[in-house]
Design an enzyme around this catalytic site. Sequence first.
Site, mmCIF file in Angstrom:
data_model
loop_
_atom_site.group_PDB
_atom_site.id
_atom_site.type_symbol
_atom_site.label_atom_id
_atom_site.label_comp_id
_atom_site.label_asym_id
_atom_site.label_seq_id
_atom_site.Cartn_x
_atom_site.Cartn_y
_atom_site.Cartn_z
ATOM 1 N N ASP A 150 -26.583 -1.423 -24.297
ATOM 2 C CA ASP A 150 -27.224 -0.143 -23.985
ATOM 3 C C ASP A 150 -26.141 0.754 -23.366
ATOM 4 O OD1 ASP A 150 -28.585 1.959 -22.794
ATOM 5 O OD2 ASP A 150 -30.264 0.715 -22.111
ATOM 6 N N HIS A 151 -25.760 1.768 -24.103
ATOM 7 C CA HIS A 151 -24.602 2.573 -23.682
ATOM 8 C C HIS A 151 -24.905 3.417 -22.441
ATOM 9 C CE1 HIS A 151 -20.662 3.992 -24.010
ATOM 10 N NE2 HIS A 151 -20.625 4.402 -25.261
#
Length: 455
Positions: A427-428
Amino acid sequence: MPDQIEIRIPDIGDFEDVEIVEILVGPGDRVEVDEPIISIESDKATMEVPSPVAGEILELRVSLGDSVSEGTILALVAVEEAGEVSPQSAPPPEQDTLEEESPAEVETAEEPAATSVVQEQKEEGRSSEPSVMSGSEDTESSRPSSDGTAPHAGPGARRFARELGVDLNQASGSGPHGRILRGDIVTHVKSVMPSGSGGVSSGSGIPTVPDVDFSRYGPVTEVALPKIRRVAAVNLSRSWLNAPHVTQQDEADVTEMEKFRRRSKDEAARRDLKLSPLHFVLKAVSIALREFPDFRSSLSPDGEGLIVKDYYHLGVAVDTEHGLVVPVLRDVDQKGIFQLAGELAELAEKARLRKLAPADMQGAVFSISSLGGIGGTAFSPIVNVPEVSILGLSKLEVKPRWSGSFDLDAGGTFEPRTILPLSLSYDHRVIDGAAAARFTTRVSQLLSDPAYLLL
Ligand code: CAO
């Protein structure tokens, strides 16, 4: 005293007794030449009928729902600027197919002066777009509002609204006489979207997938989805839509680990176990997670902080005939590889017999998905949100590796090495690319020598 003329339905081809679905003007309104005054709809098409003159509407001679044909009188107008009044004067309907949206058609619907009649063609029966699949979708966006007046919008804008699932009664129009333009629909959608400050809640307003009647193209069979698959579909969509995903690919040299695994085969068999690369990866990941706390965190519900978990429960994706489930191995950091192999075998067996309890599938801080026993070189696993990363394993491969440095003149040889492909999705919002690369580098290092897993 200005001239008064009657506006009639022009030549509209073969259409007869078509229904008025929108009345776009009222007595006292001023209309321009070519400004639509009503919309009519047959079972094949929707079209707008424009005013052939500029002037003031004195009287409407039709009501919503009336059936009209060529020559039917629509309104009485006090003419300011004469145009061609003959019913035959209308240019031929402009068609737009449902397969490909023509920008010209949308333009036309927004800027009615450009073309006199805009036609939205419908297919017989079910179509490739939900908007015209059933009458209900059409009625939704052209339905009269609570005060009895239909939302004032052209076919292009109405279709755009249908595609986005927008109820036109909720949108305000900025065009002539409050006409709702395509831009008004965009403004409305933006106004109802969450403000998106990086929080963990999802967006909305995602256009629906067209409901296609595939049987129109060939034979089909309908198969009900098992509940596990339906639940997984919801979870996967939620994860995919909430977390901006990136996948970091890496290759771990596991030559020594594989030698060790082969040497341990008999010992494993005595314990009624089979060791796979996955069991070593579980251990390596638990060590890396200790050093990279962000990878065992979750975004706080307000999106303003991280909740770092100081336990090492790992989810493992298990493929069953009923669908994908992710049972959780607890306290992986405190267990040896044989114990992990035994516990995972039990959980996978329970999963396949559909005997997992909800508690067996809760509490993971990170997940692993192994397709290595099946095949493939790399893939993009979907993060099991609210976890923030997941490691995918693909099939081992023997590849040549250069023993020397980048200075090729300094010499070296190609040697066969056993390579395990790693695919880390993250999850950036929580994890940077650099951290992801460091994490897979560390996992690769831990897997390069089984001795590291003991330390
Ligand atoms: N490369 C090559 N061979 C591999 C391997 C790899 N990376 N990983 C496992 N293998 C081998 C095993 O050693 C075993 O070989 P033998 O039969 O000769 O002993 C064989 O492949 C089958 O292994 P396995 O899949 O039964 O065992 P596992 O411990 O690797 O995996 C489990 C267990 C439950 C994860 C697995 O059975 C499974 O269900 N995988 C699918 C998960 C999935 O669908 N993920 C996709 C989710 S979408 O993100």
